[in-house]
Enzyme design. Structure first.
Site, PDB file in Angstrom:
ATOM      1  CG  HIS A   1      -2.163  -0.722   1.089  1.00 28.33           C
ATOM      2  ND1 HIS A   1      -2.651  -1.305   2.361  1.00 28.33           N
ATOM      3  CD2 HIS A   1      -3.164  -0.739   0.412  1.00 28.33           C
ATOM      4  CE1 HIS A   1      -3.658  -1.843   2.070  1.00 28.33           C
ATOM      5  NE2 HIS A   1      -3.871  -1.448   0.768  1.00 28.33           N
TER       6      HIS A   1
ATOM      7  CB  CYS B   1      -3.167   0.736   8.525  1.00 28.84           C
ATOM      8  SG  CYS B   1      -1.842   0.319   7.609  1.00 28.84           S
TER       9      CYS B   1
HETATM   10  N1  ARG Z   1      -4.111  -7.050   6.669  1.00 27.06           N
HETATM   11  C1  ARG Z   1      -4.339  -5.866   6.197  1.00 27.06           C
HETATM   12  C2  ARG Z   1      -4.292  -5.997   4.602  1.00 27.06           C
HETATM   13  O1  ARG Z   1      -3.429  -6.515   4.157  1.00 27.06           O
HETATM   14  C3  ARG Z   1      -3.523  -4.831   6.496  1.00 27.06           C
HETATM   15  C4  ARG Z   1      -4.082  -3.388   5.834  1.00 27.06           C
HETATM   16  C5  ARG Z   1      -3.382  -2.363   6.040  1.00 27.06           C
HETATM   17  N2  ARG Z   1      -3.610  -0.913   5.912  1.00 27.06           N
HETATM   18  C6  ARG Z   1      -2.800  -0.050   5.458  1.00 27.06           C
HETATM   19  N3  ARG Z   1      -3.559   1.123   5.152  1.00 27.06           N
HETATM   20  N4  ARG Z   1      -1.844  -0.037   4.790  1.00 27.06           N
HETATM   21  O2  ARG Z   1      -5.375  -5.748   3.807  1.00 27.06           O
END
Ligand code: ARG
Length: 274
Positions: free
Chosen positions: A167, A267
């Site tokens: 991300h 996150c």
């Molecule tokens: N386990 C989640 C996923 O892989 C983590 C999300 C983390 N969020 C972020 N904004 N980077 O989607």
């Protein structure tokens, strides 16, 4: 140099059902159990810290069976009170979108549900009058065009190349999102981006703070800044020193249990921009 801090409105989701029950990024392993009690304490410390700095924090109700719902940043991008919702890549997370969209509607916001895959602020970072938009693992390029059309804000596509930084918000954050591009500062880890995208970032943000891979692996780029205070993982020691040198005030908050799911401070935090 930092400007004054601005009080923010954050939407969060209590980690009542948080756990690692599936693996959709390289951080997640079913062999590394989450200490759920510790996770709850760490999350509560983050919320208490935001409030101690004067920020408004609101909560969406957690839903059983949605262990990643704590990662509120993925639910939407909100600018000027207008909500661009989410459409998740992983089937396991898709039901989260409707939960957050209901919250926004009940709070009186217009909500646009995206046609293309889009994971909210996970891949969309407003900075310098632009929206920086990540792609490569989750959010699609088609969504970037949809975001630009919806907000009427120039949206810059950036190619992510390292699966650990799946991300955009694991590799880049806005220290100060006000003003034009030359008035805004970001911090990022260059190694997370393709060569062309690194060049784009250098052109747009020549005064950016550049972080090391160690800082990025410590979730140091998954930080939240109010323009002055930077809520940051304590493990990102080199970046903390750099930010202090630049005149920011790092506020360490440890969310190490959430790192096991591939998430950190940002996150867990959706900014509701009015
Ligand atoms: N386990 C989640 C996923 O892989 C983590 C999300 C983390 N969020 C972020 N904004 N980077 O989607």
């Amino acid at each position: 140099m930092p400007t004054d801090s601005r009080l923010r409105r954050y939407l969060v989701c209590e980690p009542r059902y948080f756990d690692v029950q599936y693996a959709i990024n390289p951080w997640m392993s079913l062999d590394a159990p989450v200490d759920t009690a510790r996770a709850r304490l760490q999350w509560q410390t983050l919320i208490d810290t935001y409030r101690a700095y004067g920020h408004a924090v609101e909560t969406v109700k957690p839903v059983a069976g949605l262990p990643d719902m704590v990662f509120a940043a993925n639910a939407a991008l909100v600018l000027g009170g207008r909500v661009f919702g989410s459409s998740f890549h992983a089937p396991e997370r898709r039901p989260e979108s409707a939960e957050y969209e209901s919250w926004f509607k009940a709070a009186g916001h217009d909500v646009h549900h995206p046609e293309s895959l889009c994971e909210g602020e996970g891949d969309l970072v407003p900075a310098g009058g632009l929206i920086l938009a990540g792609t490569g693992f989750r959010t699609s390029r088609a969504a970037h065009a949809e975001v630009q059309e919806f907000f009427g804000v120039p949206t810059i596509s950036l190619q992510l190349v390292d699966p650990y930084f799946y991300h955009l918000d694991t590799a880049l954050f806005a220290l100060d999102d006000t003003g034009g591009a030359d008035g805004a500062t970001i911090a990022y880890y260059p190694g997370a981006f393709s060569a062309g995208s690194r060049e784009v970032l250098e052109r747009l943000f020549p005064r950016a703070v550049l972080a090391t891979r160690d800082d990025a692996m410590a979730f140091g780029l998954n930080s939240v800044s109010d323009g002055r205070h930077v809520f940051i993982a304590p493990q990102a020691t080199h970046l903390i020193d750099q930010l202090t040198h630049e005149g920011y005030v790092p506020v360490p908050v440890d969310l190490s249990e959430f790192h096991k799911a591939g998430g950190g401070i940002k996150c867990c935090t959706q900014e509701v921009r009015s």
